[in-house]
Enzyme design. Structure first.
Site, PDB file in Angstrom:
ATOM      1  N   TYR A 147     144.288   1.322 -29.418  1.00 48.04           N
ATOM      2  CA  TYR A 147     143.431   0.214 -29.824  1.00 48.04           C
ATOM      3  C   TYR A 147     143.532  -0.053 -31.326  1.00 48.04           C
ATOM      4  CZ  TYR A 147     140.844  -0.600 -25.489  1.00 48.04           C
ATOM      5  OH  TYR A 147     140.481  -0.960 -24.226  1.00 48.04           O
ATOM      6  N   LYS A 198     148.677  12.226 -20.354  1.00 47.67           N
ATOM      7  CA  LYS A 198     149.989  11.922 -19.777  1.00 47.67           C
ATOM      8  C   LYS A 198     150.983  12.813 -20.508  1.00 47.67           C
ATOM      9  CE  LYS A 198     152.664   9.420 -17.049  1.00 47.67           C
ATOM     10  NZ  LYS A 198     152.669   9.593 -15.575  1.00 47.67           N
ATOM     11  N   ASP A 230     147.613   9.151 -14.011  1.00 48.94           N
ATOM     12  CA  ASP A 230     147.924   8.435 -12.758  1.00 48.94           C
ATOM     13  C   ASP A 230     147.280   9.150 -11.568  1.00 48.94           C
ATOM     14  OD1 ASP A 230     149.678  10.551 -13.269  1.00 48.94           O
ATOM     15  OD2 ASP A 230     151.438   9.548 -12.423  1.00 48.94           O
ATOM     16  N   ASP A 254     139.226   3.453 -21.046  1.00 52.41           N
ATOM     17  CA  ASP A 254     138.868   2.056 -20.744  1.00 52.41           C
ATOM     18  C   ASP A 254     139.151   1.770 -19.276  1.00 52.41           C
ATOM     19  OD1 ASP A 254     138.219  -0.691 -21.184  1.00 52.41           O
ATOM     20  OD2 ASP A 254     140.362  -1.130 -21.220  1.00 52.41           O
ATOM     21  N   ASP A 258     136.210   1.718 -15.847  1.00 55.44           N
ATOM     22  CA  ASP A 258     135.963   0.580 -14.950  1.00 55.44           C
ATOM     23  C   ASP A 258     136.171   1.001 -13.493  1.00 55.44           C
ATOM     24  OD1 ASP A 258     135.351  -1.237 -16.960  1.00 55.44           O
ATOM     25  OD2 ASP A 258     136.607  -2.821 -16.103  1.00 55.44           O
TER      26      ASP A 258
HETATM   27  C1  IPM Z   1     135.042  -1.854 -22.865  1.00 53.76           C
HETATM   28  C2  IPM Z   1     135.664  -3.220 -22.921  1.00 53.76           C
HETATM   29  C3  IPM Z   1     136.300  -3.403 -24.297  1.00 53.76           C
HETATM   30  C4  IPM Z   1     137.362  -2.332 -24.463  1.00 53.76           C
HETATM   31  C5  IPM Z   1     136.889  -4.800 -24.546  1.00 53.76           C
HETATM   32  C6  IPM Z   1     135.882  -5.901 -24.288  1.00 53.76           C
HETATM   33  C7  IPM Z   1     137.481  -4.920 -25.921  1.00 53.76           C
HETATM   34  O1  IPM Z   1     136.596  -3.381 -21.899  1.00 53.76           O
HETATM   35  O2  IPM Z   1     134.134  -1.582 -23.665  1.00 53.76           O
HETATM   36  O3  IPM Z   1     135.449  -1.061 -22.011  1.00 53.76           O
HETATM   37  O4  IPM Z   1     138.517  -2.523 -24.037  1.00 53.76           O
HETATM   38  O5  IPM Z   1     137.044  -1.269 -25.012  1.00 53.76           O
HETATM   39 MG    MG Z   2     136.684  -1.790 -20.550  1.00 51.05          MG
END
Ligand code: IPM
Ligand code: MG
Length: 372
Positions: A147, A198, A230, A254, A258
Site C-alpha cells: 500500500y 507467501k 492461498d 485486506d 473481506d
Molecule cells: C479497507 C478498504 C481500504 C483498504 C480501501 C477503501 C482503501 O478496503 O479498509 O479494507 O484497501 O485498506
Molecule cells: Mg478492504
C-alpha cells in the site's frame, strides 16, 4: 471530582456514513451518562463531503481536529460514481483514508469476525461447517507493504507501453510490532495465532515468517501456526472454526478480512479498530465499520448501524480503557439480536422471531437496552 473526559473527532463521511454515525453517537451518549465519563464530540467533513465543502477529501480543519482529539470515530468515504471527476491521488480512499492511517501511524488493524448463532442463516456456509460458531480476529498490518512501499508509479517505456510498479516492503521492526499485537490479542482469546504469508515465493514472506516465529517465543502459552495465503483463503471456507487470531500483512489482510466478513453474514455487523503506538495510558485509534458507503441504500434508513456502534465500543475499550461501557454496548447489541430486531441485510423472513427495522429503530433499541 472532574469527570473522565475524552475528545472524539466524528467524521461521518459519505453514503450511509452520516446515518450510522448518528446512531453510534446516540449509543455513546447513553453509556456516557450511565458510566460517568464525558465525551467531547466534534464533527467534521471528510471524503466527498470534504471535497464538496472545501475542495479536499481531508480538509485542513478536519486534520487539525483529529490531531487535537484522543480518537477518531469514522463513518465511511468514497462514491465510485464520482471518481472519474478527480485525479486518483485526490480521491477519498487515498487522500483521506490512507492519509489518516499514515499520519497517525495506525499500524494495527483489528477486525473481529463473529457469527452469532441467531444469524447462522446469513452465513453462506452450510451449518456443519459453522461448527459451534465462527469467531476470529483478523490482525492486519496497516501502514506497510504494497500500500505504501516506494516506488509506486506508472511509467511509460521507450516502446510506448505503460508499466505500473507497486513495491512490497517490510522491515523487521514493522513485523515485530504487529506480531506483538496479534500475540497479545490471542492471550485474551483462545491462544492461537495463524500467521499468513507467501514464504514459498516472496522474500517478504520469508522475513515475515522468521520474525513472527521469533516474537512467538515470548508468548509460550500461545500456539503459532503458519499458513500460505492461498491456502488460508481456502481454509476460511472449508474450516473457519480453526482460526482464532489471523495475522496478516496489509494486502493479504485486506483481502482475507473481506472474505471473513462474508462468513459473519453481513459487512454491516463488522467493526474495526486501527491503532497507533500506545504512549503511557493512551492509544490513539481510528474506529470504523468494515462495510463501505453503500450508496445504493444511503439516506433510506436501511443501513445496519451495528458495525458502527460496535466500532464505538472498540474505541471505548482500546483508546479509553472504559471496558465496562464497551461491554455494555456489546451486550446490548447481543440482546437486540436475540430479541429478533433485524435490519434488511440480516433479516430472514423464515425466522418467526425476526422483525425488520430501520437504522434509527435499531440504534434506539440498542440505546434502550443499555439504559434499562
Ligand atoms: C479497507 C478498504 C481500504 C483498504 C480501501 C477503501 C482503501 O478496503 O479498509 O479494507 O484497501 O485498506
Ligand atoms: Mg478492504
Amino acid at each position: 471530582m472532574r469527570k473522565r473526559t475524552y475528545k472524539i473527532a466524528a467524521l461521518a463521511g459519505d453514503g450511509i456514513g452520516p446515518e450510522v454515525v448518528r446512531e453510534a453517537l446516540k449509543v455513546l451518549s447513553t453509556v456516557e451518562d450511565k458510566f460517568g465519563f464525558h465525551l467531547e464530540v466534534n464533527e467534521a467533513p471528510v471524503g466527498w463531503s470534504g471535497i464538496d465543502e472545501t475542495g479536499k477529501a481531508l480538509p485542513d480543519n478536519t486534520l487539525e481536529l483529529c490531531r487535537a482529539s484522543d480518537s477518531i470515530l469514522f463513518g465511511s468515504v468514497g462514491l465510485p460514481d464520482r471518481d472519474a471527476s478527480i485525479p486518483k491521488e485526490e480521491r477519498p480512499e487515498r487522500a483521506a483514508l490512507l492519509a489518516l492511517r499514515k499520519e497517525f501511524g495506525l499500524f494495527a488493524n483489528l477486525r473481529p469476525v463473529r457469527l452469532p448463532s441467531e444469524l447462522a442463516h446469513a452465513c453462506p456456509l452450510k451449518a456443519e461447517r459453522q461448527g459451534d460458531g465462527i469467531d476470529m480476529l483478523v490482525v492486519r498490518e496497516l501502514t506497510g507493504g504494497m500500500y505504501f512501499g516506494q516506488p509506486k508509479t506508472t511509467e511509460t517505456l521507450d516502446n510506448g507501453e505503460n508499466r505500473a510498479i507497486d513495491t512490497m516492503i517490510y522491515s523487521t521492526s514493522e513485523i515485530e510490532r504487529i506480531a506483538h499485537v496479534a500475540f497479545q490479542s490471542a492471550q485474551l482469546r483462545r491462544k492461537h495465532v495463524m500467521s499468513i504469508d507467501k514464504a514459498n515465493v516472496l522474500e517478504n514472506g520469508v522475513l515475515w515468517r522468521d520474525v513472527v516465529t521469533q516474537v512467538a517465543s515470548g508468548y509460550p502459552e500461545v500456539t503459532l501456526e503458519h499458513m500460505f495465503v492461498d491456502n488460508a483463503a481456502m481454509q476460511f471456507l472449508l474450516k473457519p472454526t480453526q482460526f482464532d487470531v489471523v495475522l496478516c500483512e496489509n494486502m493479504f489482510g485486506d483481502i482475507l478480512s473481506d472474505e471473513a466478513a462474508a462468513l459473519a453474514g453481513s459487512l454491516g455487523m463488522l467493526p474495526s479498530a486501527s491503532l497507533g503506538v500506545t504512549s503511557g495510558e493512551k492509544t490513539f485509534g481510528f474506529y470504523e465499520p468494515a462495510g463501505g458507503t453503500a450508496p445504493d441504500i444511503a439516506g433510506k434508513n436501511l443501513a445496519n448501524p451495528i458495525a458502527q456502534i460496535l466500532s464505538a465500543a472498540m474505541m471505548l475499550r482500546h483508546s479509553f480503557g472504559e471496558n465496562d461501557a464497551a461491554a455494555a454496548i456489546d451486550n446490548a447489541v447481543g440482546a437486540v439480536i436475540a430479541q429478533g430486531l433485524r435490519t434488511g441485510d440480516i433479516f430472514n423472513s423464515q425466522d418467526a422471531n425476526a422483525r425488520q427495522v430501520g437504522t434509527t429503530e435499531m440504534g434506539d433499541a440498542i440505546s434502550e437496552a443499555i439504559s434499562t
